[in-house]
Enzyme design. Structure first.
Site, PDB file in Angstrom:
ATOM      1  CG  ASP A  27      -1.865  -1.201   1.215  1.00 31.15           C
ATOM      2  OD1 ASP A  27      -2.246  -1.649   0.129  1.00 31.15           O
ATOM      3  OD2 ASP A  27      -2.170  -1.698   2.312  1.00 31.15           O
ATOM      4  CE  LYS A  48       2.438  -2.436  -4.304  1.00 28.14           C
ATOM      5  NZ  LYS A  48       2.082  -2.059  -2.926  1.00 28.14           N
ATOM      6  N   GLY A  80      -4.539  -4.322  -3.775  1.00 26.31           N
ATOM      7  CA  GLY A  80      -5.569  -3.298  -3.972  1.00 26.31           C
ATOM      8  C   GLY A  80      -4.850  -2.018  -4.332  1.00 26.31           C
ATOM      9  CG  HIS A  81      -2.406  -1.860  -6.954  1.00 28.34           C
ATOM     10  ND1 HIS A  81      -1.739  -2.570  -7.906  1.00 28.34           N
ATOM     11  CD2 HIS A  81      -1.971  -2.351  -5.765  1.00 28.34           C
ATOM     12  CE1 HIS A  81      -0.917  -3.436  -7.324  1.00 28.34           C
ATOM     13  NE2 HIS A  81      -1.054  -3.335  -6.020  1.00 28.34           N
ATOM     14  CD  GLN A 128       0.805  -8.769  -2.577  1.00 29.19           C
ATOM     15  OE1 GLN A 128       1.498  -9.403  -3.321  1.00 29.19           O
ATOM     16  NE2 GLN A 128      -0.462  -8.500  -2.856  1.00 29.19           N
TER      17      GLN A 128
HETATM   18  P1  GDP Z   1      -0.720   0.327  -3.546  1.00 32.38           P
HETATM   19  O1  GDP Z   1      -1.335  -0.934  -3.073  1.00 32.38           O
HETATM   20  O2  GDP Z   1       0.739   0.396  -3.304  1.00 32.38           O
HETATM   21  O3  GDP Z   1      -1.066   0.654  -4.977  1.00 32.38           O
HETATM   22  O4  GDP Z   1      -1.344   1.479  -2.649  1.00 32.38           O
HETATM   23  P2  GDP Z   1      -2.916   1.667  -2.292  1.00 32.38           P
HETATM   24  O5  GDP Z   1      -3.591   2.203  -3.476  1.00 32.38           O
HETATM   25  O6  GDP Z   1      -3.450   0.434  -1.661  1.00 32.38           O
HETATM   26  O7  GDP Z   1      -2.798   2.722  -1.120  1.00 32.38           O
HETATM   27  C1  GDP Z   1      -2.298   3.997  -1.319  1.00 32.38           C
HETATM   28  C2  GDP Z   1      -3.396   4.995  -0.970  1.00 32.38           C
HETATM   29  O8  GDP Z   1      -2.854   6.279  -0.894  1.00 32.38           O
HETATM   30  C3  GDP Z   1      -4.494   5.094  -2.023  1.00 32.38           C
HETATM   31  O9  GDP Z   1      -5.695   5.401  -1.387  1.00 32.38           O
HETATM   32  C4  GDP Z   1      -4.024   6.248  -2.910  1.00 32.38           C
HETATM   33  O10 GDP Z   1      -5.100   6.917  -3.563  1.00 32.38           O
HETATM   34  C5  GDP Z   1      -3.416   7.138  -1.876  1.00 32.38           C
HETATM   35  N1  GDP Z   1      -2.293   7.958  -2.331  1.00 32.38           N
HETATM   36  C6  GDP Z   1      -1.286   7.637  -3.180  1.00 32.38           C
HETATM   37  N2  GDP Z   1      -0.353   8.621  -3.213  1.00 32.38           N
HETATM   38  C7  GDP Z   1      -0.788   9.576  -2.356  1.00 32.38           C
HETATM   39  C8  GDP Z   1      -0.244  10.821  -1.917  1.00 32.38           C
HETATM   40  O11 GDP Z   1       0.817  11.258  -2.305  1.00 32.38           O
HETATM   41  N3  GDP Z   1      -0.975  11.515  -0.993  1.00 32.38           N
HETATM   42  C9  GDP Z   1      -2.166  11.069  -0.512  1.00 32.38           C
HETATM   43  N4  GDP Z   1      -2.807  11.820   0.370  1.00 32.38           N
HETATM   44  N5  GDP Z   1      -2.694   9.897  -0.899  1.00 32.38           N
HETATM   45  C10 GDP Z   1      -2.014   9.153  -1.796  1.00 32.38           C
HETATM   46  P1  IMO Z   2      -0.939  -4.159  -2.217  1.00 29.15           P
HETATM   47  O1  IMO Z   2      -0.529  -4.693  -3.560  1.00 29.15           O
HETATM   48  C1  IMO Z   2      -0.934  -4.641   2.103  1.00 29.15           C
HETATM   49  C2  IMO Z   2      -0.893  -8.751   3.619  1.00 29.15           C
HETATM   50  C3  IMO Z   2      -2.094  -9.258   4.374  1.00 29.15           C
HETATM   51  C4  IMO Z   2      -1.420 -10.233   5.319  1.00 29.15           C
HETATM   52  C5  IMO Z   2      -0.324 -10.850   4.446  1.00 29.15           C
HETATM   53  C6  IMO Z   2      -0.708 -12.165   3.791  1.00 29.15           C
HETATM   54  O2  IMO Z   2      -2.221  -3.430  -2.225  1.00 29.15           O
HETATM   55  O3  IMO Z   2       0.185  -3.419  -1.592  1.00 29.15           O
HETATM   56  P2  IMO Z   2      -2.272 -12.810   1.729  1.00 29.15           P
HETATM   57  O4  IMO Z   2      -3.713 -12.578   1.490  1.00 29.15           O
HETATM   58  O5  IMO Z   2      -1.379 -12.214   0.690  1.00 29.15           O
HETATM   59  O6  IMO Z   2      -1.949 -14.244   1.989  1.00 29.15           O
HETATM   60  O7  IMO Z   2      -1.952 -12.038   3.119  1.00 29.15           O
HETATM   61  O8  IMO Z   2      -0.061  -9.889   3.450  1.00 29.15           O
HETATM   62  N1  IMO Z   2      -1.174  -8.217   2.263  1.00 29.15           N
HETATM   63  C7  IMO Z   2      -1.139  -6.919   1.957  1.00 29.15           C
HETATM   64  N2  IMO Z   2      -0.939  -5.828   2.729  1.00 29.15           N
HETATM   65  N3  IMO Z   2      -1.084  -4.499   0.772  1.00 29.15           N
HETATM   66  C8  IMO Z   2      -1.248  -5.573  -0.033  1.00 29.15           C
HETATM   67  O9  IMO Z   2      -1.255  -5.485  -1.375  1.00 29.15           O
HETATM   68  C9  IMO Z   2      -1.333  -6.858   0.568  1.00 29.15           C
HETATM   69  N4  IMO Z   2      -1.522  -8.111   0.092  1.00 29.15           N
HETATM   70  C10 IMO Z   2      -1.413  -8.922   1.145  1.00 29.15           C
HETATM   71  O10 IMO Z   2      -2.748  -8.202   5.050  1.00 29.15           O
HETATM   72  O11 IMO Z   2      -0.778  -9.531   6.350  1.00 29.15           O
HETATM   73 MG    MG Z   3      -2.850  -1.571  -1.798  1.00 34.70          MG
END
Ligand code: GDP
Ligand code: IMO
Ligand code: MG
Length: 423
Positions: free
Chosen positions: A14, A17, A41-42, A219
């Site tokens: 999270d 990416k 979850g992106h 991840q």
């Molecule tokens: P990923 O799994 O690495 O793609 O990250 P996620 O999308 O799960 O989580 C990142 C969260 O931060 C999302 O809700 C994005 O919309 C948000 N986000 C990304 N970059 C920024 C930033 O620079 N500032 C803020 N406030 N939110 C951001």
């Molecule tokens: P993105 O791509 C954050 C965590 C789960 C748990 C561990 C194992 O959005 O960054 P799994 O279901 O993969 O067997 O769970 O990994 N986990 C993540 N945490 N972002 C993710 O993906 C994750 N995918 C799995 O919460 O701790």
């Molecule tokens: Mg994510």
């Protein structure tokens, strides 16, 4: 300019990416997811709309970019079709699944839930998407690849699998309706067929003809099955090595690795988190950064920037640049902290110990820096940032040994500062 670039998470996932990959994707001919499944979850935001992706690569919104779900992934075909159906049709034509990727079936999800239940208080806190059981089948050589899923011999193969799965589930007092599953998955396979390609061949040909490939990690390094905080990890290699094995592009063809790093730290699920913040600042950052899981909605645990973890990530993934995200979230704090070392039972260490018992005993050693009060969400260049925010970025560079080439100051595509053109 570089023809290949890996974008990967350097912490516990999270990191943003999806945002960074989408931002760079219009420069790429291909975006390839190389590991994981719909545990990812992106979140991507552009033109006043927010999109959430789980399986589809984050280049999907560029009609000119081909998006490949690589051989290293475990893919729930039903979720794939749901995700495709939820997108506008103009985004469908450029998505492909590797014929070597593994199929994640409903029973994998069921088994994931049962495994977690069995672990009780010692659970991993998985996303319950079936990821562990699907990779376990792959390693046990009992999995089914997409090439076989769409082939005429699939029913024979699946019957054998179903009888084994029924036995496994019977030990939990559960039954499955094999005939219904067979019929359902034959229908799914029919719809999936047009998406399945020889991705390894296509990607290598593309690279040989001068095309640009962006590899998108899911991840993060500390969730990597080999380098993460085992057993509180996911079941694939989220670090740079995974990009080669999960795509079929040889490691010596990939030179640039962009590590995405949050300006602080978060973790979802169980497992020790050395820099976790236990006071009200965590709540404040969680609300401001909207730190709730994209896949599961779980509140994310919040911590200070862990320089030990990110330096370790630099080492195992050979990071050549960092993209610091969510810097805007730290505005308004009197001071900010960076962890520069751990203390493990009286000894100072600068790495992630292999044993989870040792990791659980690590205590953070912090450097405190002055914070900044200004709203930075409209900053367009590094020089627009307040001096203390600039100083924070420079400390991150110094502590991790990696140049910060991008800075994100908000969720929208436009809220991105590019310091160096890396792709
Ligand atoms: P990923 O799994 O690495 O793609 O990250 P996620 O999308 O799960 O989580 C990142 C969260 O931060 C999302 O809700 C994005 O919309 C948000 N986000 C990304 N970059 C920024 C930033 O620079 N500032 C803020 N406030 N939110 C951001
Ligand atoms: P993105 O791509 C954050 C965590 C789960 C748990 C561990 C194992 O959005 O960054 P799994 O279901 O993969 O067997 O769970 O990994 N986990 C993540 N945490 N972002 C993710 O993906 C994750 N995918 C799995 O919460 O701790
Ligand atoms: Mg994510």
């Amino acid at each position: 300019m570089n023809k290949t670039l890996i974008v990967l998470g350097t912490q516990w996932g999270d990191e943003g990416k999806g945002k960074i990959t989408h931002f760079l994707s219009d420069r790429a001919d291909y975006v390839v997811r190389f590991q994981g499944g719909d545990n990812a979850g992106h979140t991507i935001r552009f033109q006043n709309k927010t999109h959430k992706l789980h399986l589809l690569p984050s280049g999907v919104f560029n009609p000119e970019t081909k998006n490949i779900l690589g051989n290293g992934m475990v893919i729930n075909p039903k979720k794939f079709l749901e995700e495709i159906d939820s997108l506008k049709e103009e985004y469908h034509n450029n998505v492909f699944i590797s014929d070597r990727a593994h199929v994640l079936f409903d029973y994998h999800r069921l088994l994931d839930g049962l495994n977690e239940e069995k672990l009780g208080a010692g659970k991993i806190g998985t996303t319950k998407r079936g990821i562990g059981p699907a990779y376990a089948d792959k390693a046990a050589r009992t999995g089914i690849r997409f090439a076989d899923f769409i082939a005429p011999h699939f029913p024979k193969l699946f019957s054998k699998t179903l009888s084994e799965v029924s036995q496994r589930l019977a030990s939990h007092g559960l039954e499955i309706d094999g005939a219904a599953l067979m019929e359902e998955y034959l229908g799914v396979a029919e719809r999936i067929k047009p998406f399945v390609i020889d991705s390894v061949g296509e990607l290598n040909e593309a690279l040989a003809s001068g095309k640009k490939i962006l590899f998108e990690g899911a991840q993060g390094t500390l969730l990597d099955i080999d380098f993460g905080t085992y057993p509180y990890v996911t079941s694939s290699n989220c670090s740079a090595g995974g990009a080669a094995t999960g795509s079929g592009i040889a490691p010596n063809k990939i030179s640039e690795v962009l590590g995405v790093v949050k300006a602080y730290g978060t973790r979802v699920g169980e497992g020790a988190f050395v820099t976790e913040i236990k006071d009200g600042i965590a709540e404040c950052i969680r609300e401001k950064g909207n730190e709730y899981g994209t896949s599961t909605g779980r509140p994310r645990r919040i911590g200070w920037f862990d320089g030990v973890a990110v330096s370790y990530s630099r080492m195992v993934s050979g990071l050549t640049g960092l993209a610091v995200t969510l810097l805007d979230v730290l505005s308004g704090l009197e001071t900010v902290k960076i962890c520069t070392a751990y203390e493990l039972r009286g000894k100072i260490i600068h790495t992630i110990p292999a044993s989870i018992r040792d990791f659980e005993d690590c205590k953070p050693l912090y450097e405190e820096l002055p914070g900044w009060m200004e709203d930075i969400s409209q900053a367009k260049s590094f020089s627009d940032l307040p001096a203390n925010a600039q100083n924070y970025i420079e400390r991150i560079e110094k502590i991790t040994g990696v140049p910060v080439v991008m800075i994100s100051v908000g969720p929208d595509q436009t809220q991105t500062i590019m310091r160096k053109n890396i792709f």
